[in-house]
Write a protein that holds these residues in place. Structure first.
Motif, short mmCIF file in Angstrom:
data_model
loop_
_atom_site.label_atom_id
_atom_site.label_comp_id
_atom_site.label_asym_id
_atom_site.label_seq_id
_atom_site.Cartn_x
_atom_site.Cartn_y
_atom_site.Cartn_z
N VAL A 34 8.20 1.03 20.93
CA VAL A 34 7.34 0.21 21.79
C VAL A 34 5.90 0.28 21.31
CG1 VAL A 34 6.47 -0.04 24.13
CG2 VAL A 34 8.86 0.51 23.77
N LEU A 35 5.45 1.48 20.97
CA LEU A 35 4.07 1.64 20.51
C LEU A 35 3.86 0.86 19.22
CD1 LEU A 35 3.53 5.43 21.20
CD2 LEU A 35 2.92 3.49 22.61
N ALA A 36 4.87 0.90 18.32
CA ALA A 36 4.72 0.20 17.04
C ALA A 36 4.64 -1.30 17.26
CB ALA A 36 5.89 0.55 16.13
N ILE A 37 5.50 -1.82 18.16
CA ILE A 37 5.47 -3.27 18.39
C ILE A 37 4.15 -3.66 19.02
CG2 ILE A 37 6.55 -5.18 19.64
CD1 ILE A 37 9.20 -3.75 19.33
N SER A 38 3.62 -2.83 19.94
CA SER A 38 2.34 -3.24 20.54
C SER A 38 1.22 -3.17 19.52
CB SER A 38 2.02 -2.44 21.80
OG SER A 38 2.22 -1.09 21.60
N ALA A 39 1.33 -2.24 18.56
CA ALA A 39 0.32 -2.23 17.47
C ALA A 39 0.42 -3.51 16.67
CB ALA A 39 0.55 -1.02 16.56
N TYR A 40 1.65 -3.95 16.40
CA TYR A 40 1.84 -5.18 15.63
C TYR A 40 1.31 -6.39 16.40
CZ TYR A 40 4.28 -8.82 13.02
OH TYR A 40 4.57 -9.94 12.29
N VAL A 41 1.54 -6.40 17.71
CA VAL A 41 1.04 -7.51 18.54
C VAL A 41 -0.49 -7.54 18.51
CG1 VAL A 41 0.87 -8.35 20.92
CG2 VAL A 41 3.07 -7.63 20.02
N SER A 42 -1.11 -6.37 18.61
CA SER A 42 -2.57 -6.32 18.53
C SER A 42 -3.05 -6.83 17.17
CB SER A 42 -3.08 -4.89 18.70
OG SER A 42 -2.52 -4.32 19.82
N TYR A 43 -2.33 -6.43 16.13
CA TYR A 43 -2.70 -6.84 14.77
C TYR A 43 -2.66 -8.36 14.65
CZ TYR A 43 -1.70 -7.84 9.85
OH TYR A 43 -1.69 -8.37 8.60
N LEU A 44 -1.60 -8.98 15.20
CA LEU A 44 -1.48 -10.43 15.11
C LEU A 44 -2.53 -11.13 15.96
CD1 LEU A 44 2.35 -11.14 15.21
CD2 LEU A 44 0.84 -11.07 13.25
N SER A 45 -3.02 -10.43 17.00
CA SER A 45 -3.97 -11.07 17.92
C SER A 45 -5.40 -11.03 17.41
CB SER A 45 -3.92 -10.39 19.28
OG SER A 45 -2.59 -10.28 19.70
N GLU A 48 0.82 -1.20 0.00
CA GLU A 48 0.00 0.00 0.00
C GLU A 48 0.86 1.26 0.00
OE1 GLU A 48 -3.44 0.59 0.48
OE2 GLU A 48 -3.75 -1.50 -0.13
N PRO A 49 0.50 2.24 -0.82
CA PRO A 49 1.26 3.49 -0.76
C PRO A 49 0.91 4.30 0.49
CG PRO A 49 -0.46 3.63 -2.42
CD PRO A 49 -0.50 2.23 -1.89
N PHE A 50 -0.34 4.19 0.98
CA PHE A 50 -0.73 4.95 2.16
C PHE A 50 -1.36 4.06 3.19
CE2 PHE A 50 -0.88 8.04 -1.17
CZ PHE A 50 0.11 8.84 -0.67
N LEU A 51 -1.04 4.34 4.43
CA LEU A 51 -1.63 3.57 5.51
C LEU A 51 -2.14 4.55 6.55
CD1 LEU A 51 1.25 1.02 5.79
CD2 LEU A 51 -1.02 0.55 4.93
N ASP A 52 -3.19 4.18 7.24
CA ASP A 52 -3.64 5.06 8.31
C ASP A 52 -2.74 4.88 9.52
OD1 ASP A 52 -4.35 2.66 9.31
OD2 ASP A 52 -6.51 2.98 9.27
N ASP A 53 -3.07 5.58 10.57
CA ASP A 53 -2.21 5.61 11.75
C ASP A 53 -1.95 4.20 12.26
OD1 ASP A 53 -0.84 6.84 13.88
OD2 ASP A 53 -2.56 6.45 15.16
N TYR A 54 -3.02 3.41 12.41
CA TYR A 54 -2.88 2.07 12.99
C TYR A 54 -2.02 1.18 12.10
CZ TYR A 54 -4.21 -2.59 14.56
OH TYR A 54 -4.17 -3.88 15.01
N TYR A 55 -2.38 1.09 10.82
CA TYR A 55 -1.66 0.14 9.97
C TYR A 55 -0.23 0.57 9.69
CZ TYR A 55 -5.66 -2.84 9.26
OH TYR A 55 -6.67 -3.71 9.47
N SER A 56 0.02 1.88 9.66
CA SER A 56 1.41 2.27 9.44
C SER A 56 2.24 1.90 10.67
CB SER A 56 1.53 3.75 9.12
OG SER A 56 0.96 4.51 10.13
N ASN A 57 1.61 1.97 11.85
CA ASN A 57 2.30 1.51 13.06
C ASN A 57 2.52 0.01 13.02
OD1 ASN A 57 3.35 2.99 15.18
ND2 ASN A 57 1.36 3.84 15.66
N VAL A 58 1.53 -0.72 12.52
CA VAL A 58 1.67 -2.17 12.42
C VAL A 58 2.85 -2.52 11.52
CG1 VAL A 58 0.58 -4.24 11.48
CG2 VAL A 58 -0.74 -2.68 12.90
N LEU A 90 -1.45 11.92 9.31
CA LEU A 90 -1.32 11.26 8.01
C LEU A 90 -0.75 9.85 8.11
CD1 LEU A 90 -0.02 14.23 5.86
CD2 LEU A 90 -2.34 13.47 6.24
N ALA A 91 0.05 9.57 9.16
CA ALA A 91 0.66 8.24 9.27
C ALA A 91 1.09 7.99 10.69
CB ALA A 91 1.87 8.13 8.33
N GLY A 92 1.35 6.73 11.04
CA GLY A 92 1.81 6.38 12.38
C GLY A 92 3.19 6.93 12.61
N ARG A 93 3.44 7.40 13.85
CA ARG A 93 4.72 8.06 14.10
C ARG A 93 5.89 7.11 13.89
NH1 ARG A 93 4.77 10.87 19.27
NH2 ARG A 93 6.99 10.76 18.97
#
Lengths: 285, 523
Positions: free
Chosen positions: A151-162, A58-68, B92-95
């Motif tokens: 840390v926030l990004a990894i916890s987003a990824y953990v939530s995504y996998l869960s 994806e060229p663009f991701l929202d806040d959650y998925y870009s963190n994932v 616009l995106a995750g930090r």
């Protein structure tokens, strides 16, 4: 001649402003029309969860998925993406195989299990503290602050996998399998023989890790506070997953022996130990 | 004209001849590097990026700004700019994610371009109207903000946002036991104490003494208590590349989304420049550096335009580092250039040692620098003139409550209005002569100052008037209209208006058609 040039230059700012304004107008109208077109397709995508491969395209991701995606990138290449807090040569995916998606190899789909009390630190742990402690022990680094982006990004990824797991229930294949009692004590000498025969081709005779494989002891490996430094835990992991791609080929006893052998090797000290108390102990003895 | 632009667009290196004591400059650069490392890391966090980007910003933005600039200003990562980058791109995106970084680069590109546009339009003039009191007020306010932000790290608070600073102090005080990390506080206090005691013995090296005191107390704490207990935040490992080239992604999709960023880009460009130019103006006032404001605008714009190509985000001049730099005796851009080099060298070669540098120690040095920016001497100095004192405190208080950006606007506005009030005051002297009254006018005669003159005219109505304009600095259309109107009115009552003027004013008055009822006497 010079005067015309000067006059032309005087006009430049005005020209640039008008050009910029035109660009802004055209661009904003484009954005509006695009938003109208994109809106229906986005609503459809809500049903299933996109895979990481899809997200990477994806060229663009929202806040959650870009963190994932960022979390995924940290797990697979910790050395590059979270280097600030890492003190050894390991990556998260060295133990959390397949970027934390493989069962019985410490899978990361455990967001529903937290917060929970852990004997390791005697506290009720949120997923954040759990991740931070991984950096301190397994990565032999320093504890990131609570609100570190990593840390926030990894916890987003953990939530995504869960996704799809039952909250509070233990997911299937969590952690590593607990090996049954073999009736014999683990034998490090036998473990050394097994290690040299089965493991040394990748992990090296000195445990240093050959050609990108993770070091299993020495100063570039996990420290004495890590979960892997526990003989039963490491034995379970080795039995289920090692040699890589050929898991469950060793006997339970062989896995225990290798694990005991690893446990005897030199590695960074446990960060929970106070150096001061150690010194005091040493002086008194 | 074109030659002027060209000479501003190329690095001048004219400071080479002024480079008296290069050792002082190099040492100042070294201290600057020590100060910028924690700031680069914290500001990168504020901007939502990984620490490396902040360090690259500390290296490359500082370098370009000093190479193309003319002053000893230290540019680089800046609080207000970093916060604005964060607010602009976070929706616009995750930090910290790669897409986020792309948008930050795009934003910085825009900021640089807008600042260069500002340079082409000679925008630096706006900031010439800032009075010295306003600049001192801004500097003191910035010092206050630095102290407040250093508290975050000294007390090891997790970042929480409050509207005003006193709420934050109240929250900290009321919940100190849970919020404040005593280990971190100990290290911070050691650093600050080390700095102030160190200054007694060696005013030159006190920042280095403070950092060392902080580092050693950090080692002591880490020696006694393990990290899981203290939960201290350390600097960590920073693998830096020497040339981190990057190319900002520009494609149709990015550009469409990034139109949202345009208002932010304009704000960041303006606020960044405002801070840089305030600093440069202060340097121009206090030192005898050969400073060209337009060239500084160009240097800042170019540095921000080039930043995305070197993995950094936009920056601006830094109050605290420039102050430290100045107090160590640096007078040329050379200290900025060496500072950039020292950041690279320090991180590369002292990396293993710096890994365990507590953030509290770094924040402690920031606290000292911030406290130095609020000067009792300034308040005493401006207390003599009421208007100046009002500007000083209004600026300071608005920065305290509403942030640096608002403070700069308030400062410009107040400076300009005090200036306007002052020049709209006329000095009038009325002397009776044998034929009527002689009115001597000193000052600028324009629409705002006319009311004063009108009063005098009306109080002496019915007599022949002679107005002496030779000490009048400026006459505008409305003043001429006033004279024409008055002279007609007076002619109806049988008295005449005579103006004593010089050649230039005569030319101007005739152009506006003021000869029929007025007697013009050229002096």
């Amino acid at each position: 001649m010079l005067r015309t040039v000067t006059r032309a230059i005087n006009v430049i700012p005005r020209v640039i402003t008008s050009v910029l304004l035109t660009i802004a107008l055209v661009a904003s109208s484009l954005v509006l029309s695009a938003a109208v077109l994109i809106a229906p397709t986005k609503a459809l995508a809500q049903h299933g969860q996109p895979s990481i491969q899809q997200l990477l395209q994806e060229p663009f991701l929202d806040d959650y998925y870009s963190n994932v995606v960022y979390g995924y990138e940290i797990i697979t290449d910790t050395q590059k993406n979270a280097s600030r807090y890492v003190g050894n040569a390991l990556n998260c995916s060295n133990c959390h195989l397949q970027a934390g998606t493989q069962k019985e190899a410490l899978p990361l789909n455990v967001a529903g299990m937290y917060p929970k009390w852990r004997a390791k630190n005697g506290k009720r742990n949120g997923i954040g503290l759990r991740i931070r402690e991984c950096f301190l022990y397994s990565m032999d680094g320093i504890m990131p602050p609570e609100d570190a982006p990593e840390v926030l990004a990894i916890s987003a990824y953990v939530s995504y996998l869960s996704q799809g797991q039952i909250m509070g229930a233990e997911p299937e294949g969590r952690g590593v399998p607990t090996l049954p009692d073999t009736g014999y004590d683990p034998n490090p000498a036998n473990g050394r023989a097994v290690y040299l025969a089965q493991c040394a081709s990748c992990h090296g005779t000195q445990g240093e890790g050959v050609a990108g494989m993770p070091p299993v002891w020495g100063l570039n490996s996990y420290n004495k506070g890590a979960g892997m430094n526990d003989i039963r835990e490491a034995a379970g992991f080795i039995w289920a997953n090692m040699p890589l791609g050929n898991g469950k080929s060793l006997s339970h006893q062989q896995a225990l022996d290798v694990s005991a052998y690893l446990n005897l090797q030199i590695r960074p000290s446990d960060p929970r130990d106070s150096k001061f108390l150690k010194l005091l102990e040493h002086l008194i003895n | 004209m074109i030659r002027k632009y060209f000479s501003e667009a190329t690095p001048s290196f004219a400071w080479k001849n002024r480079l008296g004591n290069w050792r002082t400059e190099i040492f100042a650069g070294f201290v600057g590097a020590i100060l910028v490392i924690p700031q680069g890391i914290t500001f990168a966090y504020l901007a939502g990026l990984q620490p490396e980007y902040g360090l690259y910003c500390a290296i490359f933005v500082t370098l370009f700004c000093s190479v193309f600039g003319t002053s000893s200003m230290m540019s680089g990562p800046n609080t207000a700019v970093a916060i604005l980058i964060g607010t602009a791109v976070l929706p616009l995106a995750g930090r910290g994610s790669p897409v986020y970084v792309d948008f930050v680069f795009l934003l910085c590109l825009m900021v640089g371009a807008i600042q260069l546009l500002f340079w082409l339009m000679r925008g630096a003039r706006i900031f010439q109207y800032l009075s010295p009191a306003a600049i001192s007020g801004i500097s003191a306010g910035a010092g206050f903000l630095i102290i407040m932000s250093s508290l975050d790290s000294i007390l090891d608070l997790s970042t929480f946002k409050t509207t005003f600073f006193y709420e934050k102090i109240y929250v900290i005080a009321s919940d100190a036991r849970d919020l404040v990390n005593p280990y971190s506080l100990f290290i911070g206090v050691c650093t600050i104490a080390g700095g102030y005691v160190g200054r007694r013995f060696s005013p030159r090296y006190f920042i280095i003494i403070a950092v060392t005191a902080g580092y050693l107390s950090g080692l002591l704490v880490a020696f006694i208590w393990p990290q899981p207990v203290t939960e201290l935040e350390y600097l960590g490992r920073m693998p830096l590349e020497w040339l981190p080239f990057s190319v900002p992604t520009i494609n149709m999709e990015y550009l469409m989304i990034s139109t949202k960023l345009i208002p932010y880009a304009i704000t960041i460009a303006f606020i960044g420049l405002a801070q840089s130019l305030v600093i440069v103006r202060e340097l121009k006032m206090e030192t005898d550096q050969d400073i060209n404001l337009d060239k500084e605008v160009y240097a800042q714009g170019l540095a921000n335009l080039l930043a995305p190509f070197f993995s950094s985000f936009a920056g601006a001049g830094s109050f605290n580092r420039t102050k430290a730099n100045q107090s160590l005796g640096a007078t040329t851009p050379f200290s900025g250039i060496t500072s950039a080099g020292f950041v690279l060298i320090l991180i590369t070669f002292l990396g293993p040692i710096l890994t365990y540098m507590p953030m509290a120690a770094m924040a402690g040095t920031l606290f000292i620098v911030g406290a130095d920016m609020i000067k009792w001497r300034d308040i005493k100095h401006y207390a003599k003139v009421r208007a100046e004192l009002v500007i000083y405190f209004a600026t300071f208080i608005s920065i305290m409550f509403f942030g640096l950006a608002t403070g700069v606007v308030v400062a410009v506005f107040l400076s300009v209005s005090v200036f306007m009030l002052r020049i709209s005051q006329l000095e009038l002297a009325v002397e009776p002569t044998d034929s009527g009254m002689l009115l001597k006018v000193k000052g600028a005669l324009f629409y705002a100052s006319l009311a004063h003159l009108t009063e005098r005219f009306h109080s002496h109505f019915g007599k022949n008037m002679t107005v002496d304009l030779q000490f009048t600095t400026h006459i505008d259309q409305s003043a001429v209209d006033f004279f024409i109107r008055e002279s007609k009115h007076m002619a109806e009552h049988g008295v005449r208006l005579t103006l004593l003027i010089n050649d230039k004013q005569g030319h101007f008055l005739k152009k506006l058609g003021a000869s029929s009822d007025i007697d013009l006497v050229a002096l």
